[in-house]
Write a protein that holds these residues in place. Structure first.
Motif, PDB file in Angstrom:
ATOM      1  N   GLU A   1      61.993  10.497  91.618  1.00 63.73           N
ATOM      2  CA  GLU A   1      62.837  10.163  92.549  1.00 63.73           C
ATOM      3  C   GLU A   1      62.580   9.280  93.590  1.00 63.73           C
ATOM      4  N   ARG A   2      62.978   8.236  94.016  1.00 60.61           N
ATOM      5  CA  ARG A   2      62.629   7.374  94.957  1.00 60.61           C
ATOM      6  C   ARG A   2      63.441   7.217  96.183  1.00 60.61           C
ATOM      7  N   THR A   3      63.201   6.687  97.543  1.00 56.57           N
ATOM      8  CA  THR A   3      63.926   6.510  98.236  1.00 56.57           C
ATOM      9  C   THR A   3      64.322   5.036  98.822  1.00 56.57           C
ATOM     10  N   PHE A   4      65.424   4.433  98.677  1.00 55.59           N
ATOM     11  CA  PHE A   4      65.822   3.042  98.855  1.00 55.59           C
ATOM     12  C   PHE A   4      66.059   2.740 100.354  1.00 55.59           C
ATOM     13  N   SER A   5      65.819   1.875 100.994  1.00 58.59           N
ATOM     14  CA  SER A   5      66.512   1.284 102.033  1.00 58.59           C
ATOM     15  C   SER A   5      66.227  -0.299 102.268  1.00 58.59           C
ATOM     16  N   ILE A   6      66.853  -0.575 103.531  1.00 66.34           N
ATOM     17  CA  ILE A   6      66.685  -2.041 103.704  1.00 66.34           C
ATOM     18  C   ILE A   6      66.073  -2.235 105.103  1.00 66.34           C
ATOM     19  N   PRO A   7      65.329  -3.307 105.453  1.00 69.45           N
ATOM     20  CA  PRO A   7      64.701  -3.284 106.717  1.00 69.45           C
ATOM     21  C   PRO A   7      65.533  -3.275 108.055  1.00 69.45           C
ATOM     22  N   GLY A   8      65.225  -2.375 109.170  1.00 70.17           N
ATOM     23  CA  GLY A   8      65.835  -2.128 110.263  1.00 70.17           C
ATOM     24  C   GLY A   8      66.675  -0.612 110.258  1.00 70.17           C
ATOM     25  N   GLU A   9      66.576   0.181 109.052  1.00 68.54           N
ATOM     26  CA  GLU A   9      67.502   1.177 109.022  1.00 68.54           C
ATOM     27  C   GLU A   9      66.488   2.442 109.371  1.00 68.54           C
ATOM     28  N   VAL A  10      67.094   3.538 109.510  1.00 65.79           N
ATOM     29  CA  VAL A  10      66.343   4.782 109.788  1.00 65.79           C
ATOM     30  C   VAL A  10      66.320   5.278 108.201  1.00 65.79           C
ATOM     31  N   VAL A  11      64.955   5.529 107.983  1.00 70.19           N
ATOM     32  CA  VAL A  11      64.580   6.215 106.680  1.00 70.19           C
ATOM     33  C   VAL A  11      64.104   7.630 106.800  1.00 70.19           C
ATOM     34  N   ILE A  12      64.215   8.508 106.150  1.00 73.46           N
ATOM     35  CA  ILE A  12      63.923  10.003 105.969  1.00 73.46           C
ATOM     36  C   ILE A  12      63.240  10.344 104.634  1.00 73.46           C
ATOM     37  N   LEU A  13      62.087  10.596 104.830  1.00 71.90           N
ATOM     38  CA  LEU A  13      61.342  11.053 103.541  1.00 71.90           C
ATOM     39  C   LEU A  13      61.325  12.719 103.511  1.00 71.90           C
ATOM     40  N   GLU A  14      61.648  13.177 102.532  1.00 73.63           N
ATOM     41  CA  GLU A  14      61.670  14.784 102.190  1.00 73.63           C
ATOM     42  C   GLU A  14      60.156  15.111 101.663  1.00 73.63           C
ATOM     43  N   CYS A  15      59.663  16.365 101.896  1.00 71.47           N
ATOM     44  CA  CYS A  15      58.426  16.441 101.060  1.00 71.47           C
ATOM     45  C   CYS A  15      58.969  16.806  99.735  1.00 71.47           C
ATOM     46  N   PRO A  16      58.391  16.389  98.576  1.00 69.47           N
ATOM     47  CA  PRO A  16      58.972  16.679  97.395  1.00 69.47           C
ATOM     48  C   PRO A  16      58.572  18.151  96.731  1.00 69.47           C
ATOM     49  N   LEU A  17      57.354  18.639  97.441  1.00 71.00           N
ATOM     50  CA  LEU A  17      57.065  20.104  97.065  1.00 71.00           C
ATOM     51  C   LEU A  17      58.078  21.050  96.872  1.00 71.00           C
ATOM     52  N   GLN A  18      58.239  21.872  96.053  1.00 71.58           N
ATOM     53  CA  GLN A  18      59.021  23.080  95.902  1.00 71.58           C
ATOM     54  C   GLN A  18      58.290  24.126  96.453  1.00 71.58           C
ATOM     55  N   MET A  19      58.314  24.416  97.690  1.00 72.12           N
ATOM     56  CA  MET A  19      57.424  25.271  98.468  1.00 72.12           C
ATOM     57  C   MET A  19      57.680  26.718  97.955  1.00 72.12           C
ATOM     58  N   HIS A  20      58.892  26.804  97.814  1.00 72.49           N
ATOM     59  CA  HIS A  20      59.360  28.474  97.410  1.00 72.49           C
ATOM     60  C   HIS A  20      59.034  28.968  96.057  1.00 72.49           C
ATOM     61  N   HIS A  21      58.647  27.845  95.111  1.00 69.50           N
ATOM     62  CA  HIS A  21      58.144  28.164  93.765  1.00 69.50           C
ATOM     63  C   HIS A  21      56.516  28.384  93.931  1.00 69.50           C
ATOM     64  N   LEU A  22      55.812  27.956  95.056  1.00 68.38           N
ATOM     65  CA  LEU A  22      54.493  27.981  95.255  1.00 68.38           C
ATOM     66  C   LEU A  22      53.934  29.418  96.036  1.00 68.38           C
ATOM     67  N   PHE A  23      54.788  29.585  96.958  1.00 68.77           N
ATOM     68  CA  PHE A  23      54.511  30.794  97.981  1.00 68.77           C
ATOM     69  C   PHE A  23      55.605  30.969  98.842  1.00 68.77           C
ATOM     70  N   ASP A  24      55.483  32.147  99.619  1.00 63.72           N
ATOM     71  CA  ASP A  24      56.966  32.502 100.250  1.00 63.72           C
ATOM     72  C   ASP A  24      56.712  32.005 101.560  1.00 63.72           C
ATOM     73  N   PRO A  25      57.393  30.731 101.822  1.00 72.49           N
ATOM     74  CA  PRO A  25      57.441  30.101 103.211  1.00 72.49           C
ATOM     75  C   PRO A  25      57.707  31.049 104.534  1.00 72.49           C
ATOM     76  N   ALA A  26      58.582  32.092 104.010  1.00 72.12           N
ATOM     77  CA  ALA A  26      58.869  32.984 105.174  1.00 72.12           C
ATOM     78  C   ALA A  26      57.787  33.984 105.731  1.00 72.12           C
ATOM     79  N   ASP A  27      56.764  34.223 104.706  1.00 73.63           N
ATOM     80  CA  ASP A  27      55.589  35.087 105.142  1.00 73.63           C
ATOM     81  C   ASP A  27      54.450  34.455 105.136  1.00 73.63           C
ATOM     82  N   THR A  28      54.208  33.104 104.726  1.00 74.20           N
ATOM     83  CA  THR A  28      53.023  32.579 104.513  1.00 74.20           C
ATOM     84  C   THR A  28      52.760  31.441 105.483  1.00 74.20           C
ATOM     85  N   PRO A  29      51.864  31.600 106.338  1.00 71.72           N
ATOM     86  CA  PRO A  29      51.540  30.473 107.181  1.00 71.72           C
ATOM     87  C   PRO A  29      51.107  29.204 106.488  1.00 71.72           C
TER      88      PRO A  29
END
Length: 584
Positions: free
Chosen positions: A48-76
């Motif tokens: 999946e990619r993010t599409f935009s045009i010049p002059g817009e606000v773009v937000i990139l979201e980290c694609p890693l599914q961290m909750h499958h790798l470790f417990d984000p609530a208890d792991t720094p």
């Protein structure tokens, strides 16, 4: 339907803003670091990619599914972004960039920022990374249509809606508001279009409603107002399935008998065209009915068929044996679909008694009792009559006062020597011992009770006038000779009784008669009319239907049944006195 595999970002203002990072269990290293191979686990670039045009606000979201790798609530952990073009770390010191939690914001994105970016997540002992793509394309269309847009489908002839793809950012910004455009023309609320936050309701969709729709989100971030936009290509599909409708059952109350088997079909119809995503299932008041056929209560698999107007679903509820716990319990058929959950319900109650069946059983019972009673009365008529006489003597009138002195006159021929020996022994010995000695009857026996010197005719006539019954004893030879018939005629009184039937006569047959035509005519007629008590045979009690079930016995020792039948024909000695109904 939100377009998959695309992230189209809207346009924003050209205002540059740098804000502080709001950490939540995250730490971003402010100094630049190069992206080396290191020991990070690499998940490669997401599709999946993010599409935009010049002059817009773009937000990139980290694609890693961290909750499958470790417990984000208890792991720094901390999140670091790298630019693949330079391999250097992205920081907020760069112009028009902001890091926020697991996101990186590009304000006033440019064509030079087109490329691949890697998100690296580090914990105390682990490291993970995955890349995502940003595609920045110049706007070339004159109708406000972006180079990349999402595809959504709506159905004709019904009310349907479009979802704004920017809805996923509503919680990341302050004071968001969304406006809808069709072909760059602002849509106002009317009878056709109803904007509702991040949704656009389109009433009575028509084929002309297809086209390009743009949702523009205005929001505030760190006191500065920004805008983002997203374009949707809307297709109108002329296939639509109506809300499922339960045809059967419809809140039914069904009477059923305990222990009987029961089955009920749930029929659901869906009108229209398309693919019906409908599941029909039975449930009781507690849970869904099992599909295990070994259970007493279970449901069969759903059957689906196509009809002229749409589709038909059917599912059967089965009870192998209805028990008490099934009564007054609601069984509900539910049709699950995206357009509603219609239901139909049945309640089992005990069946009313079958009056016709009960009447039939009653008539059969009465008939059986009647037949049984007839059989018993026929078989045990003598015994029943003697029992009633003995237990309820007050039901019968007393013989006292009827002018009679004897209960029975005993008559037997005494003509030939040896021919009537059995009859004389039976008359002079056996009968008195039983009838007089055991049962108290009074007998008149000619030769025993007459006075010496009296004429036989006078004795017979006088004795018969004082007796209530006449017992005529005969053997195979005693009445079958001319001398015996002359003897009967000589006893005028006896002859008169036989001919005129003026007294109850009981024939006692002491021997089997092989030539019944040799009997006197009057005796033969009387035997044919009322029968004779046969002292020479004994019937088997339980073989009364078999007339051959007989055996010969000594006539001087008759069976007990013979004596019962003789007592049955003797006068009834009751205790009730005759009433004079005309006396006052």
């Amino acid at each position: 339907m939100q377009c998959l595999w695309r992230k189209d970002m809207g346009r924003s203002s050209l205002i540059f803003l740098v804000t502080l990072l709001w950490p939540v269990k995250c730490a971003v290293i402010p100094t630049k670091q190069s992206l080396g191979s290191g020991s990070c686990r690499d998940f490669k670039q997401e599709f999946e990619r993010t599409f935009s045009i010049p002059g817009e606000v773009v937000i990139l979201e980290c694609p890693l599914q961290m909750h499958h790798l470790f417990d984000p609530a208890d792991t720094p952990y901390n999140v670091t972004w790298y630019d693949e073009r330079t391999g250097s770390e992205i920081s907020e010191l760069e112009q028009s960039i902001m890091l926020k939690k697991t996101q990186v914001w590009f304000f006033n994105v440019t064509m030079q920022q087109n490329g691949k970016y890697t998100c690296v997540v580090r914990t105390v002992n682990k490291c993970y990374k995955q890349a995502t793509g940003l595609v920045v394309t110049e706007m070339t269309s004159e109708n406000c249509v972006r180079p990349q847009c999402g595809l959504q489908q709506i159905r004709a002839h019904v009310n349907d809606l479009l979802a704004c793809p920017l809805r996923k950012y509503l919680k990341s910004v302050d004071s968001p508001s969304i406006q809808w455009y069709k072909n760059c023309k602002l849509l106002q609320e009317d009878k056709k279009f109803v904007p509702n936050k991040d949704m656009l309701n389109i009433r009575k969709v028509h084929l002309d409603d297809a086209g390009f729709y743009t949702c523009k989100m205005t929001f505030r971030l760190a006191g500065v107002i920004h805008e983002m936009a997203e374009t949707i290509e809307c297709e109108v599909k002329d296939e639509y399935l109506m809300k499922p409708r339960v045809i059967e059952p419809v809140n039914e109350i069904i009477k059923v008998e305990r222990g009987s088997s029961f089955r009920k079909n749930c029929i659901v119809e869906v009108q229209g065209k398309g693919i019906p995503l409908v599941e029909v299932i039975w449930k009781d008041q507690l849970d869904f009915i099992s599909q295990n056929t070994s259970h007493r209560v279970h449901q069969e698999p759903m059957n689906e068929s196509q009809t002229v107007d749409g589709y038909r679903m059917e599912r059967t509820l089965l009870l192998s044996a209805v028990s008490e716990e099934d009564f007054y319990l609601n069984f509900t058929c539910m049709a699950f679909s995206s357009r509603g959950h219609p239901t139909g319900q049945i309640t089992l109650v005990p069946a009313d008694p079958n009056l016709l069946l009960l009447l039939g059983l009653l008539l059969c019972s009465v008939a059986l009792l009647f037949v049984t009673g007839v059989i018993l009365c026929t078989t045990f008529k003598v015994e029943l009559a003697l029992w009633v006489r003995n237990v309820f003597p007050f039901l019968y009138q007393t013989t006292a006062g009827d002018g009679k002195q004897f209960d029975a006159y005993i008559a037997y021929p005494r003509v030939l020597e040896g021919s009537s020996e059995n009859a004389e022994i039976f008359a002079m010995s056996t009968l008195p011992q039983v009838l007089e000695g055991q049962y108290g009857y009074k007998l008149f026996i000619l030769g025993r009770d007459g006075l010496p010197g009296e004429a036989v005719v006078d004795v017979v006539q006088d004795a018969l006038s004082r007796c209530r019954r006449l017992l005529l004893l005969y053997t195979a030879s005693s009445l079958c000779s001319p001398e015996a018939q002359d003897w009967a005629e000589q006893q005028t009184g006896l002859y008169q009784v036989l001919v005129e039937d003026s007294m109850s006569v009981v024939l006692l047959e002491l021997e089997e008669i092989h030539q019944p035509l040799r009997l006197p005519h009057t005796v033969r007629l009387l035997k044919d009319k009322q029968g004779a008590l046969q002292a020479w045979k004994r019937r088997k009690r339980w073989a009364f239907w078999d007339r051959k079930s007989e055996e010969r016995v000594n006539s001087l020792e008759p069976s007990a049944r013979f004596w019962r039948e003789l007592r049955y024909h003797m006068p009834i000695r009751g205790k009730a006195k005759e009433r004079n109904w005309f006396s006052f």
